[in-house]
Write a protein that holds these residues in place. Structure first.
Motif, PDB file in Angstrom:
ATOM      1  N   ASP A 196      -9.853   1.521  -3.662  1.00 12.11           N
ATOM      2  CA  ASP A 196      -8.978   0.826  -4.617  1.00 12.11           C
ATOM      3  C   ASP A 196      -8.320  -0.392  -3.971  1.00 12.11           C
ATOM      4  O   ASP A 196      -8.203  -1.452  -4.590  1.00 12.11           O
ATOM      5  CB  ASP A 196      -7.906   1.770  -5.149  1.00 12.11           C
ATOM      6  CG  ASP A 196      -8.478   2.913  -5.968  1.00 12.11           C
ATOM      7  OD1 ASP A 196      -9.591   2.757  -6.531  1.00 12.11           O
ATOM      8  OD2 ASP A 196      -7.823   3.972  -6.040  1.00 12.11           O
ATOM      9  N   ASP A 242      -2.704   5.821  -1.574  1.00 12.59           N
ATOM     10  CA  ASP A 242      -3.701   4.889  -2.106  1.00 12.59           C
ATOM     11  C   ASP A 242      -5.043   5.086  -1.410  1.00 12.59           C
ATOM     12  O   ASP A 242      -5.099   5.360  -0.208  1.00 12.59           O
ATOM     13  CB  ASP A 242      -3.254   3.437  -1.920  1.00 12.59           C
ATOM     14  CG  ASP A 242      -2.182   3.022  -2.906  1.00 12.59           C
ATOM     15  OD1 ASP A 242      -1.923   3.774  -3.867  1.00 12.59           O
ATOM     16  OD2 ASP A 242      -1.606   1.943  -2.704  1.00 12.59           O
ATOM     17  N   VAL A 249       0.849  -1.183   0.000  1.00  9.15           N
ATOM     18  CA  VAL A 249       0.000   0.000   0.000  1.00  9.15           C
ATOM     19  C   VAL A 249       0.891   1.241   0.000  1.00  9.15           C
ATOM     20  O   VAL A 249       1.814   1.350   0.799  1.00  9.15           O
ATOM     21  CB  VAL A 249      -0.927   0.009   1.240  1.00  9.15           C
ATOM     22  CG1 VAL A 249      -1.755   1.283   1.296  1.00  9.15           C
ATOM     23  CG2 VAL A 249      -1.821  -1.221   1.243  1.00  9.15           C
TER      24      VAL A 249
END
Length: 77
Positions: free
Chosen positions: A17, A13, A9
């Protein structure tokens, strides 16, 4: 296809998503590698959403982070 998937990650982010990737992986276990400050996991509701998805999909989740606060929150879910 059972197995393990690692999702790295990034700081910016979005949770939506990340959850989409989580839903679409065929792996039984998913390891999330989080940066010290991940915007997607900055509050408890994000971990609750991931926990709900994990139960619904019967997938195991492991959170790896250098941030001890994130680790504490993740452990409670």
């Amino acid at each position: 296809m059972p197995g393990t998937k690692i999702i790295n990650v990034l700081r910016d982010d979005r949770l939506d998503d990340i959850l989409e990737i989580f839903r679409n992986t065929p792996a039984d276990e998913v390891i999330f590698v989080l940066p010290k400050r991940a915007m997607a996991f900055s509050e408890d509701a994000s971990f609750a959403a991931l926990a709900d998805e994990s139960r619904e999909l019967s997938k195991g989740v492991l959170i790896l982070s250098e941030n001890q606060e994130i680790n504490k929150i993740a452990a409670s879910y």
